[in-house]
Design an enzyme around this catalytic site. Sequence first.
Site, PDB file in Angstrom:
ATOM      1  N   HIS A  79      12.593 -53.654 -22.230  1.00 47.72           N
ATOM      2  CA  HIS A  79      12.856 -52.251 -22.570  1.00 47.72           C
ATOM      3  C   HIS A  79      14.021 -52.297 -23.558  1.00 47.72           C
ATOM      4  O   HIS A  79      15.166 -52.502 -23.164  1.00 47.72           O
ATOM      5  CB  HIS A  79      13.196 -51.415 -21.328  1.00 47.72           C
ATOM      6  CG  HIS A  79      13.399 -49.972 -21.671  1.00 47.72           C
ATOM      7  ND1 HIS A  79      12.481 -48.999 -21.342  1.00 47.72           N
ATOM      8  CD2 HIS A  79      14.375 -49.342 -22.372  1.00 47.72           C
ATOM      9  CE1 HIS A  79      12.905 -47.824 -21.814  1.00 47.72           C
ATOM     10  NE2 HIS A  79      14.055 -48.009 -22.438  1.00 47.72           N
ATOM     11  N   HIS A 124       2.554 -47.727 -15.812  1.00 52.42           N
ATOM     12  CA  HIS A 124       3.207 -47.407 -14.532  1.00 52.42           C
ATOM     13  C   HIS A 124       2.163 -46.797 -13.614  1.00 52.42           C
ATOM     14  O   HIS A 124       1.621 -45.728 -13.918  1.00 52.42           O
ATOM     15  CB  HIS A 124       4.346 -46.404 -14.745  1.00 52.42           C
ATOM     16  CG  HIS A 124       5.400 -46.913 -15.677  1.00 52.42           C
ATOM     17  ND1 HIS A 124       6.519 -47.578 -15.246  1.00 52.42           N
ATOM     18  CD2 HIS A 124       5.485 -46.885 -17.032  1.00 52.42           C
ATOM     19  CE1 HIS A 124       7.256 -47.934 -16.284  1.00 52.42           C
ATOM     20  NE2 HIS A 124       6.647 -47.520 -17.386  1.00 52.42           N
ATOM     21  N   HIS A 152       0.938 -52.248 -20.757  1.00 53.20           N
ATOM     22  CA  HIS A 152       2.153 -51.686 -20.123  1.00 53.20           C
ATOM     23  C   HIS A 152       1.798 -50.367 -19.456  1.00 53.20           C
ATOM     24  O   HIS A 152       1.552 -49.366 -20.133  1.00 53.20           O
ATOM     25  CB  HIS A 152       3.217 -51.449 -21.210  1.00 53.20           C
ATOM     26  CG  HIS A 152       4.487 -50.813 -20.728  1.00 53.20           C
ATOM     27  ND1 HIS A 152       5.729 -51.268 -21.135  1.00 53.20           N
ATOM     28  CD2 HIS A 152       4.740 -49.766 -19.904  1.00 53.20           C
ATOM     29  CE1 HIS A 152       6.672 -50.523 -20.581  1.00 53.20           C
ATOM     30  NE2 HIS A 152       6.093 -49.587 -19.830  1.00 53.20           N
ATOM     31  N   HIS A 208       6.923 -50.820 -26.046  1.00 52.59           N
ATOM     32  CA  HIS A 208       6.835 -49.444 -26.542  1.00 52.59           C
ATOM     33  C   HIS A 208       7.787 -49.202 -27.714  1.00 52.59           C
ATOM     34  O   HIS A 208       8.709 -48.406 -27.624  1.00 52.59           O
ATOM     35  CB  HIS A 208       7.049 -48.407 -25.434  1.00 52.59           C
ATOM     36  CG  HIS A 208       8.118 -48.748 -24.417  1.00 52.59           C
ATOM     37  ND1 HIS A 208       9.390 -49.092 -24.762  1.00 52.59           N
ATOM     38  CD2 HIS A 208       8.077 -48.779 -23.062  1.00 52.59           C
ATOM     39  CE1 HIS A 208      10.085 -49.316 -23.658  1.00 52.59           C
ATOM     40  NE2 HIS A 208       9.313 -49.143 -22.612  1.00 52.59           N
ATOM     41  N   LYS A 234      10.147 -58.337 -16.233  1.00 53.42           N
ATOM     42  CA  LYS A 234      10.558 -57.144 -16.976  1.00 53.42           C
ATOM     43  C   LYS A 234      12.068 -56.967 -16.991  1.00 53.42           C
ATOM     44  O   LYS A 234      12.693 -56.937 -15.927  1.00 53.42           O
ATOM     45  CB  LYS A 234       9.889 -55.911 -16.325  1.00 53.42           C
ATOM     46  CG  LYS A 234      10.305 -54.587 -16.922  1.00 53.42           C
ATOM     47  CD  LYS A 234       9.770 -54.403 -18.325  1.00 53.42           C
ATOM     48  CE  LYS A 234      10.378 -53.191 -18.995  1.00 53.42           C
ATOM     49  NZ  LYS A 234       9.439 -52.123 -19.231  1.00 53.42           N
ATOM     50  N   ASP A 293       2.240 -47.282 -21.775  1.00 55.64           N
ATOM     51  CA  ASP A 293       3.433 -46.756 -21.106  1.00 55.64           C
ATOM     52  C   ASP A 293       3.119 -45.422 -20.425  1.00 55.64           C
ATOM     53  O   ASP A 293       3.970 -44.537 -20.358  1.00 55.64           O
ATOM     54  CB  ASP A 293       4.616 -46.607 -22.069  1.00 55.64           C
ATOM     55  CG  ASP A 293       5.933 -46.408 -21.321  1.00 55.64           C
ATOM     56  OD1 ASP A 293       5.986 -46.679 -20.104  1.00 55.64           O
ATOM     57  OD2 ASP A 293       6.905 -45.947 -21.955  1.00 55.64           O
TER      58      ASP A 293
HETATM   59  C1  NCD Z   1       9.034 -44.822 -17.556  1.00 57.64           C
HETATM   60  C2  NCD Z   1       8.863 -44.370 -16.099  1.00 57.64           C
HETATM   61  O1  NCD Z   1       8.771 -43.176 -15.858  1.00 57.64           O
HETATM   62  O2  NCD Z   1       8.810 -45.237 -15.213  1.00 57.64           O
HETATM   63  N1  NCD Z   1       9.418 -43.694 -18.356  1.00 57.64           N
HETATM   64  C3  NCD Z   1       9.244 -43.563 -19.694  1.00 57.64           C
HETATM   65  O3  NCD Z   1       9.729 -42.587 -20.256  1.00 57.64           O
HETATM   66  N2  NCD Z   1       8.575 -44.439 -20.404  1.00 57.64           N
HETATM   67  C4  NCD Z   1      10.028 -45.928 -17.639  1.00 57.64           C
HETATM   68  C5  NCD Z   1       9.989 -46.663 -18.946  1.00 57.64           C
HETATM   69  O4  NCD Z   1       9.042 -47.373 -19.251  1.00 57.64           O
HETATM   70  O5  NCD Z   1      10.950 -46.546 -19.722  1.00 57.64           O
HETATM   71 ZN    ZN Z   2       7.251 -47.985 -19.245  1.00 60.72          ZN
END
Ligand code: NCD
Ligand code: ZN
Length: 372
Positions: free
Chosen positions: A144, A23, A21, A182, A107, A258
């Site tokens: 989520h 971003h 996972h 997460h 997702k 994450d």
């Molecule tokens: C994530 C993001 O910034 O895209 N933020 C986070 O706090 N984990 C989004 C997410 O996975 O909830």
């Molecule tokens: Zn995330």
Amino acid sequence: MRSSESARADSLTITRPDDGHVHLRDGTLLAAVLPHTARQFARAIIMPNLQPPVTTTEQALAYRQRILRALPEAAEFEPLMTLYLTDHTPPEEIRHARASGIVHAIKLYPAGATTHSDAGVTELSKCMKTFEAMQEIGLPLLVHGEVTDPSIDLFDREKVFIDQVLHPLRRAFPGLKVVLEHITTQEAAEYVRDAEAAPNALGATITAHHLLYNRNAIFQGGIRPHYYCLPILKREPHRHALVRAATSGNPRFFLGTDSAPHPREAKERARGCAGCYTALHALELYAQAFDAVGALDRLERFASVYGAAFYGLPRNTGAVTLRRGTWTLPDQIPVPAAQTSICPLGAGETIAWRLEHFSVRLHKERVRRQYE
Ligand code: NCD
Ligand code: ZN
């Protein structure tokens, strides 16, 4: 030294791991963070919460190309794409996604639950046909797991989600593959551990920050926005429960950082964004968490085996080596192209492990020699 030799080893060589996972964002931020993830991991499940979100297979294919183009020359890294579920994702899109061979999961962001989730699902009842299609073809749903009802205490939203949303959903679709992402609470760890599910039908990812920190970290000596993420850090007993789950050797629990980069000024302001940046030093953080409970010998399965098995992917071939040795995290990572910087989690603090960096080809050479 192989991981199984000693729980107090000074070095640890493991199969190249996968991030379940992450971003990566897009554009200049993508270019800044991708080398970190590609150095740490052989593959990663890429979150689709861009603006606008990645809702179609065509968009996922295009985003994948942008990621591949942004990779450093020598990197060997495979992005595993996902689609962002909306109230209107048609079942045909699910079949199209599966047929593409590059989309590995869908997702679910409850609308309003976290960063860039506004286009998410407002009511699960709108997605029934889509879930049916996913169940039928075995495309996993990544969840989520937080309710969005503002009257529910922020620290209880995961637990309430499990009771009110996740459990009923799994009963309605017993064959649907689900990852509770997460996880942050004892309730989530116990639910995933104890729930009845077909082999490989239920999993949970655990971040390094939820293994290392409790909610005090957000308030230590003043408010610390770089420790603010969603789901938010919880109390110490929850952290313990997550460490127990991650180090238990139960294949339902696997690594997902994450890592969620935001420009520094977007975090350090009156309404700072949620997200911790850990791609720079993810394995070192996990090693620290496993080492603290004498469980280094369990890290390889958590990082490199169980996630791949859940997704039905072959295990990676290369290896990475972690060595014990203190170094100091940078205060920030400059992103000159965007005239900003990113603060890694624990900026300025020391860390007790270091990931050795050599090319994948060298990894292979080393591994070959190690076993000759
Ligand atoms: C994530 C993001 O910034 O895209 N933020 C986070 O706090 N984990 C989004 C997410 O996975 O909830
Ligand atoms: Zn995330």
